[in-house]
Design a protein around this motif. Structure first.
Motif, PDB file in Angstrom:
ATOM      1  N   TYR A  68     -42.169  37.989 150.202  1.00 12.87           N
ATOM      2  CA  TYR A  68     -42.329  38.929 151.317  1.00 12.87           C
ATOM      3  C   TYR A  68     -41.831  40.332 150.971  1.00 12.87           C
ATOM      4  O   TYR A  68     -42.324  41.318 151.527  1.00 12.87           O
ATOM      5  N   ALA A  69     -40.882  40.420 150.041  1.00 14.88           N
ATOM      6  CA  ALA A  69     -40.482  41.749 149.564  1.00 14.88           C
ATOM      7  C   ALA A  69     -41.652  42.394 148.820  1.00 14.88           C
ATOM      8  O   ALA A  69     -41.959  43.579 149.021  1.00 14.88           O
ATOM      9  N   LEU A  70     -42.325  41.620 147.965  1.00 12.80           N
ATOM     10  CA  LEU A  70     -43.503  42.134 147.261  1.00 12.80           C
ATOM     11  C   LEU A  70     -44.606  42.485 148.254  1.00 12.80           C
ATOM     12  O   LEU A  70     -45.288  43.509 148.118  1.00 12.80           O
ATOM     13  N   ASP A  71     -44.779  41.630 149.259  1.00 12.23           N
ATOM     14  CA  ASP A  71     -45.811  41.869 150.260  1.00 12.23           C
ATOM     15  C   ASP A  71     -45.537  43.158 151.027  1.00 12.23           C
ATOM     16  O   ASP A  71     -46.449  43.959 151.278  1.00 12.23           O
ATOM     17  N   ARG A  72     -44.292  43.386 151.387  1.00 15.76           N
ATOM     18  CA  ARG A  72     -43.914  44.598 152.124  1.00 15.76           C
ATOM     19  C   ARG A  72     -44.193  45.857 151.303  1.00 15.76           C
ATOM     20  O   ARG A  72     -44.535  46.909 151.851  1.00 15.76           O
ATOM     21  N   LEU A  73     -44.086  45.720 149.971  1.00 17.01           N
ATOM     22  CA  LEU A  73     -44.322  46.850 149.081  1.00 17.01           C
ATOM     23  C   LEU A  73     -45.779  46.947 148.623  1.00 17.01           C
ATOM     24  O   LEU A  73     -46.125  47.829 147.847  1.00 17.01           O
ATOM     25  N   GLY A  74     -46.624  46.030 149.090  1.00 20.23           N
ATOM     26  CA  GLY A  74     -48.033  46.048 148.702  1.00 20.23           C
ATOM     27  C   GLY A  74     -48.275  45.654 147.263  1.00 20.23           C
ATOM     28  O   GLY A  74     -49.238  46.111 146.639  1.00 20.23           O
ATOM     29  N   LEU A  75     -47.428  44.768 146.737  1.00 18.99           N
ATOM     30  CA  LEU A  75     -47.487  44.436 145.313  1.00 18.99           C
ATOM     31  C   LEU A  75     -47.901  42.991 145.026  1.00 18.99           C
ATOM     32  O   LEU A  75     -47.872  42.562 143.869  1.00 18.99           O
ATOM     33  N   VAL A  76     -48.284  42.241 146.047  1.00 19.77           N
ATOM     34  CA  VAL A  76     -48.604  40.834 145.825  1.00 19.77           C
ATOM     35  C   VAL A  76     -49.779  40.667 144.874  1.00 19.77           C
ATOM     36  O   VAL A  76     -49.723  39.880 143.924  1.00 19.77           O
ATOM     37  N   ASP A  77     -50.863  41.393 145.100  1.00 17.58           N
ATOM     38  CA  ASP A  77     -52.041  41.238 144.237  1.00 17.58           C
ATOM     39  C   ASP A  77     -51.701  41.528 142.779  1.00 17.58           C
ATOM     40  O   ASP A  77     -52.212  40.872 141.868  1.00 17.58           O
ATOM     41  N   ARG A  78     -50.829  42.501 142.549  1.00 19.54           N
ATOM     42  CA  ARG A  78     -50.500  42.891 141.178  1.00 19.54           C
ATOM     43  C   ARG A  78     -49.502  41.940 140.526  1.00 19.54           C
ATOM     44  O   ARG A  78     -49.580  41.696 139.308  1.00 19.54           O
ATOM     45  N   LEU A  79     -48.566  41.386 141.295  1.00 18.94           N
ATOM     46  CA  LEU A  79     -47.453  40.667 140.682  1.00 18.94           C
ATOM     47  C   LEU A  79     -47.387  39.173 141.004  1.00 18.94           C
ATOM     48  O   LEU A  79     -46.498  38.480 140.500  1.00 18.94           O
ATOM     49  N   GLN A  80     -48.306  38.668 141.812  1.00 17.29           N
ATOM     50  CA  GLN A  80     -48.252  37.245 142.164  1.00 17.29           C
ATOM     51  C   GLN A  80     -48.347  36.345 140.934  1.00 17.29           C
ATOM     52  O   GLN A  80     -47.540  35.430 140.749  1.00 17.29           O
ATOM     53  N   ALA A  81     -49.312  36.604 140.078  1.00 18.08           N
ATOM     54  CA  ALA A  81     -49.463  35.780 138.872  1.00 18.08           C
ATOM     55  C   ALA A  81     -48.247  35.923 137.959  1.00 18.08           C
ATOM     56  O   ALA A  81     -47.822  34.952 137.317  1.00 18.08           O
ATOM     57  N   SER A  82     -47.667  37.111 137.907  1.00 19.17           N
ATOM     58  CA  SER A  82     -46.480  37.334 137.069  1.00 19.17           C
ATOM     59  C   SER A  82     -45.290  36.536 137.582  1.00 19.17           C
ATOM     60  O   SER A  82     -44.482  36.022 136.794  1.00 19.17           O
ATOM     61  N   ALA A  83     -45.150  36.444 138.896  1.00 19.84           N
ATOM     62  CA  ALA A  83     -44.053  35.656 139.466  1.00 19.84           C
ATOM     63  C   ALA A  83     -44.200  34.190 139.086  1.00 19.84           C
ATOM     64  O   ALA A  83     -43.229  33.539 138.661  1.00 19.84           O
ATOM     65  N   PHE A  84     -45.399  33.657 139.217  1.00 22.36           N
ATOM     66  CA  PHE A  84     -45.633  32.277 138.796  1.00 22.36           C
ATOM     67  C   PHE A  84     -45.307  32.096 137.317  1.00 22.36           C
ATOM     68  O   PHE A  84     -44.633  31.136 136.925  1.00 22.36           O
ATOM     69  N   ARG A  85     -45.814  33.011 136.498  1.00 24.18           N
ATOM     70  CA  ARG A  85     -45.626  32.887 135.046  1.00 24.18           C
ATOM     71  C   ARG A  85     -44.146  32.974 134.672  1.00 24.18           C
ATOM     72  O   ARG A  85     -43.673  32.214 133.810  1.00 24.18           O
TER      73      ARG A  85
END
Length: 223
Positions: free
Chosen positions: A111-128
């Motif tokens: 949700y911190a990433l979502d609030r910053l508009g970064l989910v699309d860019r960093l979601q796969a990186s978080a999983f990895r």
């Protein structure tokens, strides 16, 4: 999926009589998905947040290997349906499970990433980072350091991570997990009414096809 969650999901699936056999999985590839087999109708349909497009809600966990496997196919599916489907992600919080604290920490990161508009860019990186690098991202310090390594301003990330909005979102995610009747990860619910998952669909790779069908049926119903 975490081994404890996998065991829990398997027991729930068997208790509900929904475990898919290889024959069922193979048959699903050659016929339309069937209610009660490849997807189920929620006992209590949930309101959708957007009226212009069909809503798809994904329940996932960063520490769930099946959620990671679905990430790329689901992202591709969402891109193909950008004009007619709104994808909303909800980090899973299995209340009362031994992993609840980890799940809440991962939900706060999301949700911190979502609030910053970064989910699309960093979601796969978080999983990895969690699965391949074995990174522990369950504290503010670790999550902030990780975000900085991925080009995020530390102060902006900390502000989002600590925000009241993110705290509310984490609590709401736990409630949604219950309201949507999620018993397996990942799970996707279409238009607050139809739920599918790897066990239902016949595997992670079969989920986009089931989602296509559910979206198509919803659009036929409303037009």
């Amino acid at each position: 999926m975490n081994s404890k969650l996998l065991r829990s999901a398997a027991l729930l699936a068997l208790a509900a009589g929904i475990a898919a056999s290889p024959v069922q999985a193979g048959a699903a590839a050659h016929q339309h998905p069937v209610e009660g087999a490849q997807f189920v109708k929620l006992d209590h349909p949930q309101p959708v947040r957007e009226s212009a497009r069909t809503e798809a809600v994904e329940f996932f966990w960063y520490d769930c290997s099946h959620s990671q496997q679905l990430e790329q196919p689901l992202q591709g599916w969402a891109e193909r349906h950008r004009a007619d489907v709104a994808l909303r992600r909800v980090p899973a919080i299995w209340q009362g499970s031994p992993d609840e604290d980890t799940q809440r920490a991962h939900a706060r990161l999301f949700y911190a990433l979502d609030r910053l508009g970064l989910v699309d860019r960093l979601q796969a990186s978080a999983f990895r980072s969690i699965h391949t690098d074995r990174a522990d991202l369950t504290t503010e310090t670790a999550a902030t350091d990780w975000a900085v390594r991925h080009g995020v301003d530390a102060q902006r990330f900390r502000q989002a991570y600590r925000s009241a909005e993110v705290s509310r979102s984490v609590d709401e995610a736990a409630s949604e997990f219950v309201r949507y009747g999620v018993n397996e990860l990942p799970t996707v619910v279409v238009q607050g009414e139809y739920r599918t998952s790897p066990t239902r669909a016949g595997g992670v790779e079969a989920m986009p096809e089931v989602l296509d069908y559910l979206v198509q049926q919803e659009q036929l119903r409303t037009h």
